[in-house]
Design a protein around this motif. Structure first.
Motif, PDB file in Angstrom:
ATOM      1  N   UNK A  61       0.782  -1.060   0.174  1.00 51.43           N
ATOM      2  CA  UNK A  61       0.039   0.053  -0.019  1.00 51.43           C
ATOM      3  C   UNK A  61       0.900   1.188   0.032  1.00 51.43           C
ATOM      4  N   UNK A  62       0.226   2.265  -0.131  1.00 54.15           N
ATOM      5  CA  UNK A  62       0.969   3.687   0.032  1.00 54.15           C
ATOM      6  C   UNK A  62      -0.086   4.550   0.738  1.00 54.15           C
ATOM      7  N   UNK A  63       0.706   5.789   1.216  1.00 50.99           N
ATOM      8  CA  UNK A  63       0.199   6.599   1.783  1.00 50.99           C
ATOM      9  C   UNK A  63       0.833   8.106   1.468  1.00 50.99           C
ATOM     10  N   UNK A  64       0.119   9.103   1.730  1.00 52.35           N
ATOM     11  CA  UNK A  64       0.950  10.606   1.643  1.00 52.35           C
ATOM     12  C   UNK A  64       0.560  11.164   2.879  1.00 52.35           C
ATOM     13  N   UNK A  65       1.602  11.861   3.335  1.00 53.54           N
ATOM     14  CA  UNK A  65       1.401  12.816   4.697  1.00 53.54           C
ATOM     15  C   UNK A  65       2.194  14.071   4.521  1.00 53.54           C
ATOM     16  N   UNK A  66       1.636  15.094   5.082  1.00 52.45           N
ATOM     17  CA  UNK A  66       2.436  16.429   4.956  1.00 52.45           C
ATOM     18  C   UNK A  66       3.246  16.650   6.164  1.00 52.45           C
ATOM     19  N   UNK A  67       4.566  17.171   5.939  1.00 53.49           N
ATOM     20  CA  UNK A  67       5.593  17.492   6.960  1.00 53.49           C
ATOM     21  C   UNK A  67       4.487  18.033   8.445  1.00 53.49           C
ATOM     22  N   UNK A  68       4.831  17.552   9.559  1.00 50.49           N
ATOM     23  CA  UNK A  68       4.214  18.094  10.682  1.00 50.49           C
ATOM     24  C   UNK A  68       2.651  17.242  10.900  1.00 50.49           C
ATOM     25  N   UNK A  69       2.255  16.564   9.931  1.00 51.45           N
ATOM     26  CA  UNK A  69       0.933  15.904  10.244  1.00 51.45           C
ATOM     27  C   UNK A  69       1.123  14.394  10.441  1.00 51.45           C
ATOM     28  N   UNK A  70       0.228  14.107  11.181  1.00 44.85           N
ATOM     29  CA  UNK A  70       0.206  12.565  11.399  1.00 44.85           C
ATOM     30  C   UNK A  70      -1.069  11.810  10.925  1.00 44.85           C
ATOM     31  N   UNK A  71      -0.902  10.495  10.481  1.00 45.55           N
ATOM     32  CA  UNK A  71      -1.829   9.562   9.943  1.00 45.55           C
ATOM     33  C   UNK A  71      -1.643   8.229  10.722  1.00 45.55           C
ATOM     34  N   UNK A  72      -2.768   7.715  10.763  1.00 48.62           N
ATOM     35  CA  UNK A  72      -2.879   6.371  11.425  1.00 48.62           C
ATOM     36  C   UNK A  72      -2.914   5.157  10.583  1.00 48.62           C
ATOM     37  N   UNK A  73      -1.886   4.076  10.494  1.00 48.31           N
ATOM     38  CA  UNK A  73      -1.856   3.082   9.655  1.00 48.31           C
ATOM     39  C   UNK A  73      -2.516   1.922  10.402  1.00 48.31           C
ATOM     40  N   UNK A  74      -3.144   1.039   9.676  1.00 47.29           N
ATOM     41  CA  UNK A  74      -3.958  -0.147  10.294  1.00 47.29           C
ATOM     42  C   UNK A  74      -3.333  -1.469   9.719  1.00 47.29           C
ATOM     43  N   UNK A  75      -2.972  -2.431  10.583  1.00 42.45           N
ATOM     44  CA  UNK A  75      -2.402  -3.423  10.050  1.00 42.45           C
ATOM     45  C   UNK A  75      -3.649  -4.821  10.716  1.00 42.45           C
ATOM     46  N   UNK A  76      -3.908  -5.454   9.633  1.00 39.58           N
ATOM     47  CA  UNK A  76      -4.830  -6.528   9.978  1.00 39.58           C
ATOM     48  C   UNK A  76      -4.163  -7.657  10.523  1.00 39.58           C
ATOM     49  N   UNK A  77      -4.202  -8.483  11.420  1.00 36.13           N
ATOM     50  CA  UNK A  77      -3.158  -9.478  11.530  1.00 36.13           C
ATOM     51  C   UNK A  77      -4.160 -10.742  11.968  1.00 36.13           C
ATOM     52  N   UNK A  78      -3.608 -11.957  11.843  1.00 35.62           N
ATOM     53  CA  UNK A  78      -4.124 -13.146  11.927  1.00 35.62           C
ATOM     54  C   UNK A  78      -3.064 -14.057  12.762  1.00 35.62           C
ATOM     55  N   UNK A  79      -3.186 -14.159  13.986  1.00 33.87           N
ATOM     56  CA  UNK A  79      -4.567 -14.031  14.798  1.00 33.87           C
ATOM     57  C   UNK A  79      -4.594 -12.424  15.057  1.00 33.87           C
ATOM     58  N   UNK A  80      -5.968 -12.277  15.102  1.00 33.82           N
ATOM     59  CA  UNK A  80      -6.445 -10.800  15.676  1.00 33.82           C
ATOM     60  C   UNK A  80      -5.587 -10.434  16.803  1.00 33.82           C
ATOM     61  N   UNK A  81      -5.193  -9.267  16.877  1.00 35.89           N
ATOM     62  CA  UNK A  81      -4.482  -8.989  18.135  1.00 35.89           C
ATOM     63  C   UNK A  81      -2.973  -8.963  18.288  1.00 35.89           C
ATOM     64  N   UNK A  82      -2.580  -9.688  16.995  1.00 36.20           N
ATOM     65  CA  UNK A  82      -1.029 -10.221  17.527  1.00 36.20           C
ATOM     66  C   UNK A  82      -0.362  -8.691  17.684  1.00 36.20           C
ATOM     67  N   UNK A  83       0.755  -8.750  18.504  1.00 40.69           N
ATOM     68  CA  UNK A  83       1.852  -7.653  18.599  1.00 40.69           C
ATOM     69  C   UNK A  83       2.743  -7.331  17.279  1.00 40.69           C
ATOM     70  N   UNK A  84       2.293  -5.856  17.167  1.00 39.75           N
ATOM     71  CA  UNK A  84       2.977  -5.387  15.841  1.00 39.75           C
ATOM     72  C   UNK A  84       4.256  -4.666  16.095  1.00 39.75           C
ATOM     73  N   UNK A  85       5.230  -4.991  15.397  1.00 40.92           N
ATOM     74  CA  UNK A  85       6.413  -4.014  15.572  1.00 40.92           C
ATOM     75  C   UNK A  85       6.593  -3.145  14.329  1.00 40.92           C
ATOM     76  N   UNK A  86       6.238  -1.676  14.416  1.00 41.82           N
ATOM     77  CA  UNK A  86       6.348  -0.795  13.286  1.00 41.82           C
ATOM     78  C   UNK A  86       7.622  -0.186  13.346  1.00 41.82           C
ATOM     79  N   UNK A  87       8.293  -0.190  12.051  1.00 45.62           N
ATOM     80  CA  UNK A  87       9.514   0.472  11.761  1.00 45.62           C
ATOM     81  C   UNK A  87       9.404   1.216  10.683  1.00 45.62           C
ATOM     82  N   UNK A  88      10.392   2.333  10.632  1.00 46.83           N
ATOM     83  CA  UNK A  88      10.366   3.223   9.561  1.00 46.83           C
ATOM     84  C   UNK A  88      11.817   2.988   8.684  1.00 46.83           C
ATOM     85  N   UNK A  89      11.770   2.889   7.428  1.00 55.52           N
ATOM     86  CA  UNK A  89      13.197   2.977   6.583  1.00 55.52           C
ATOM     87  C   UNK A  89      13.954   4.170   6.753  1.00 55.52           C
ATOM     88  N   UNK A  90      13.280   5.145   6.989  1.00 56.86           N
ATOM     89  CA  UNK A  90      13.967   6.583   7.035  1.00 56.86           C
ATOM     90  C   UNK A  90      13.494   7.634   8.159  1.00 56.86           C
TER      91      UNK A  90
END
Length: 75
Positions: free
Chosen positions: A1-30
Motif C-alpha cells: 500500500x501507499x500513503x501521503x502525509x504532510x510535514x508535521x501531519x500524523x496519520x494512522x496506519x492499520x494492520x490486520x493480523x491473523x491471529x487478531x490482536x497479534x503484537x505488531x512491531x512498526x519500523x520506518x526505513x527513513x
C-alpha cells in the motif's frame, strides 16, 4: 500500500493480523523523513519518502507488510 502525509501531519496506519490482536512491531526505513510509533501513527518529518513496515511473529514465523509513505512539504 501507499500513503501521503504532510510535514508535521500524523496519520494512522492499520494492520490486520491473523491471529487478531497479534503484537505488531512498526519500523520506518527513513526516520529523518517519517517516524512511526508503537501504535502505527506516522508523522511526516521532512519532504521525501519512507517505507513503514509492520512485522508480527506467529509460532516462530515472521510476517511483514510495507506501506510506502510520501512526505510532502507543508504549504
Amino acid at each position: 500500500g501507499s500513503a501521503v502525509v504532510t510535514v508535521g501531519e500524523r496519520i494512522q496506519l492499520i494492520a490486520q493480523t491473523v491471529p487478531a490482536g497479534a503484537e505488531i512491531e512498526w519500523t520506518s526505513s527513513a526516520e529523518g523523513k517519517a517516524t512511526v510509533d508503537e501504535a502505527g501513527v506516522v508523522e511526516g518529518i521532512e519532504a521525501g519518502s519512507a517505507d513503514i513496515t509492520a512485522t508480527i511473529t506467529v509460532n516462530g514465523q515472521t510476517y511483514s507488510d510495507t506501506c510506502a509513505v510520501t512526505v510532502e512539504a507543508a504549504q
